[in-house]
Design an enzyme around this catalytic site. Structure first.
Site, PDB file in Angstrom:
ATOM      1  N   GLY A  49      34.136  35.805  45.273  1.00 28.67           N
ATOM      2  CA  GLY A  49      32.830  35.851  44.637  1.00 28.67           C
ATOM      3  C   GLY A  49      32.234  34.456  44.549  1.00 28.67           C
ATOM      4  O   GLY A  49      32.965  33.463  44.523  1.00 28.67           O
TER       5      GLY A  49
ATOM      6  N   GLN B 238      26.947  27.772  41.565  1.00 29.70           N
ATOM      7  CA  GLN B 238      28.016  26.984  42.195  1.00 29.70           C
ATOM      8  C   GLN B 238      27.564  26.227  43.439  1.00 29.70           C
ATOM      9  O   GLN B 238      28.242  25.312  43.885  1.00 29.70           O
ATOM     10  CB  GLN B 238      29.198  27.899  42.567  1.00 29.70           C
ATOM     11  CG  GLN B 238      29.911  28.488  41.364  1.00 29.70           C
ATOM     12  CD  GLN B 238      30.995  29.449  41.803  1.00 29.70           C
ATOM     13  OE1 GLN B 238      30.723  30.614  42.029  1.00 29.70           O
ATOM     14  NE2 GLN B 238      32.218  28.969  41.937  1.00 29.70           N
TER      15      GLN B 238
ATOM     16  N   CYS C 143      38.759  30.260  40.933  1.00 30.34           N
ATOM     17  CA  CYS C 143      37.341  29.919  41.013  1.00 30.34           C
ATOM     18  C   CYS C 143      37.171  28.839  42.068  1.00 30.34           C
ATOM     19  O   CYS C 143      37.907  27.850  42.055  1.00 30.34           O
ATOM     20  CB  CYS C 143      36.866  29.416  39.654  1.00 30.34           C
ATOM     21  SG  CYS C 143      35.121  28.999  39.640  1.00 30.34           S
ATOM     22  N   LEU C 144      36.204  29.012  42.952  1.00 33.23           N
ATOM     23  CA  LEU C 144      35.985  28.018  44.014  1.00 33.23           C
ATOM     24  C   LEU C 144      35.537  26.670  43.436  1.00 33.23           C
ATOM     25  O   LEU C 144      35.662  25.653  44.106  1.00 33.23           O
ATOM     26  CB  LEU C 144      34.955  28.536  45.027  1.00 33.23           C
ATOM     27  CG  LEU C 144      35.412  29.741  45.863  1.00 33.23           C
ATOM     28  CD1 LEU C 144      34.273  30.238  46.748  1.00 33.23           C
ATOM     29  CD2 LEU C 144      36.631  29.381  46.718  1.00 33.23           C
TER      30      LEU C 144
ATOM     31  N   HIS D 261      33.038  37.199  35.470  1.00 31.89           N
ATOM     32  CA  HIS D 261      33.295  35.801  35.838  1.00 31.89           C
ATOM     33  C   HIS D 261      32.041  35.180  36.469  1.00 31.89           C
ATOM     34  O   HIS D 261      31.642  34.066  36.117  1.00 31.89           O
ATOM     35  CB  HIS D 261      34.485  35.766  36.815  1.00 31.89           C
ATOM     36  CG  HIS D 261      34.811  34.423  37.398  1.00 31.89           C
ATOM     37  ND1 HIS D 261      36.018  33.797  37.176  1.00 31.89           N
ATOM     38  CD2 HIS D 261      34.101  33.594  38.201  1.00 31.89           C
ATOM     39  CE1 HIS D 261      36.030  32.633  37.827  1.00 31.89           C
ATOM     40  NE2 HIS D 261      34.870  32.489  38.461  1.00 31.89           N
ATOM     41  N   GLU D 262      31.409  35.931  37.383  1.00 31.45           N
ATOM     42  CA  GLU D 262      30.238  35.392  38.088  1.00 31.45           C
ATOM     43  C   GLU D 262      29.021  35.279  37.172  1.00 31.45           C
ATOM     44  O   GLU D 262      28.255  34.315  37.260  1.00 31.45           O
ATOM     45  CB  GLU D 262      29.898  36.257  39.314  1.00 31.45           C
ATOM     46  CG  GLU D 262      31.011  36.371  40.351  1.00 31.45           C
ATOM     47  CD  GLU D 262      31.576  35.039  40.823  1.00 31.45           C
ATOM     48  OE1 GLU D 262      30.857  34.026  40.792  1.00 31.45           O
ATOM     49  OE2 GLU D 262      32.753  35.004  41.221  1.00 31.45           O
TER      50      GLU D 262
ATOM     51  N   HIS E 148      29.142  32.191  35.255  1.00 23.86           N
ATOM     52  CA  HIS E 148      28.620  31.037  36.008  1.00 23.86           C
ATOM     53  C   HIS E 148      27.110  30.909  35.822  1.00 23.86           C
ATOM     54  O   HIS E 148      26.586  29.808  35.643  1.00 23.86           O
ATOM     55  CB  HIS E 148      28.895  31.201  37.510  1.00 23.86           C
ATOM     56  CG  HIS E 148      30.254  30.744  37.938  1.00 23.86           C
ATOM     57  ND1 HIS E 148      30.704  29.459  37.755  1.00 23.86           N
ATOM     58  CD2 HIS E 148      31.248  31.400  38.582  1.00 23.86           C
ATOM     59  CE1 HIS E 148      31.936  29.351  38.264  1.00 23.86           C
ATOM     60  NE2 HIS E 148      32.292  30.516  38.763  1.00 23.86           N
TER      61      HIS E 148
HETATM   62 NI    NI Z   1      34.063  31.018  39.717  1.00 22.53          NI
END
Ligand code: NI
Length: 169
Positions: A47, A52, A94-95, A136-137, A140
């Site tokens: 995701g 991000q 998480c990226l 989670h997204e 962000h």
């Molecule tokens: Ni993330």
């Protein structure tokens, strides 16, 4: 293949910005969503939120399939918790926080509402991993990160490690 976008790494302050609602459903939005999908696939993520990649609009892309061939796009996603007592524990990555995984408990009964790229409103009561992934997204988009769920001590350790690792960039 679209150009890969640069992914912001914690503790970059831009990850703390709150994203604005999408109001224009145009080619630009579609292009950004596709660039984000390419970026997510290249980085091997499941995701990615626009925040991000330093675009502060409420847009999320995702692919939860094993084969990596089921791209999903959520514009203006929001959710309502249907049962706050039932929590689903999942080891999240998480990226923007490379190399760290955290088991986080989140509500597992939610009603999810979002729009597609044409601006049509869709609704679902998801199950399994989509439930936690979308929370989670959406975090962000609100400037919130996985590390906000761990102790301050651990957060500081992650911050120091990533600052050291990514200083040379
Ligand atoms: Ni993330």
């Amino acid at each position: 293949m679209a150009k890969k976008l640069n992914i912001l790494i914690f503790p970059d302050p831009r990850l703390r910005k709150v994203a604005e609602k999408v109001t224009k459903f145009d080619k630009c939005l579609e292009k950004l969503a596709n660039d984000m999908l390419d970026t997510m696939y290249e980085a091997n993520g499941i995701g990615l939120a626009a925040t991000q990649v330093d675009k502060h609009i409420r847009l999320v892309v995702m692919d939860l399939s094993e084969e990596r061939n089921e791209p999903r796009i959520f514009v203006n996603p929001e959710y309502e918790v249907l049962d706050g007592h039932n929590l689903f524990e999942f080891e999240e990555g998480c990226l923007s926080i490379p190399g760290f995984n955290e088991t986080i408990a989140r509500p597992d009964k939610i009603r999810l509402i979002w729009q597609n790229l044409s601006g049509e409103t869709l609704e679902d009561t998801p199950e399994g991993i989509l439930t936690v992934c979308i929370q989670h997204e959406i975090d962000h988009l609100d400037g919130k990160l996985m590390v906000d769920y761990v102790s301050a001590l651990k957060r500081d350790r992650i911050r120091s490690k990533l600052l050291k690792d990514f200083k040379r960039n």
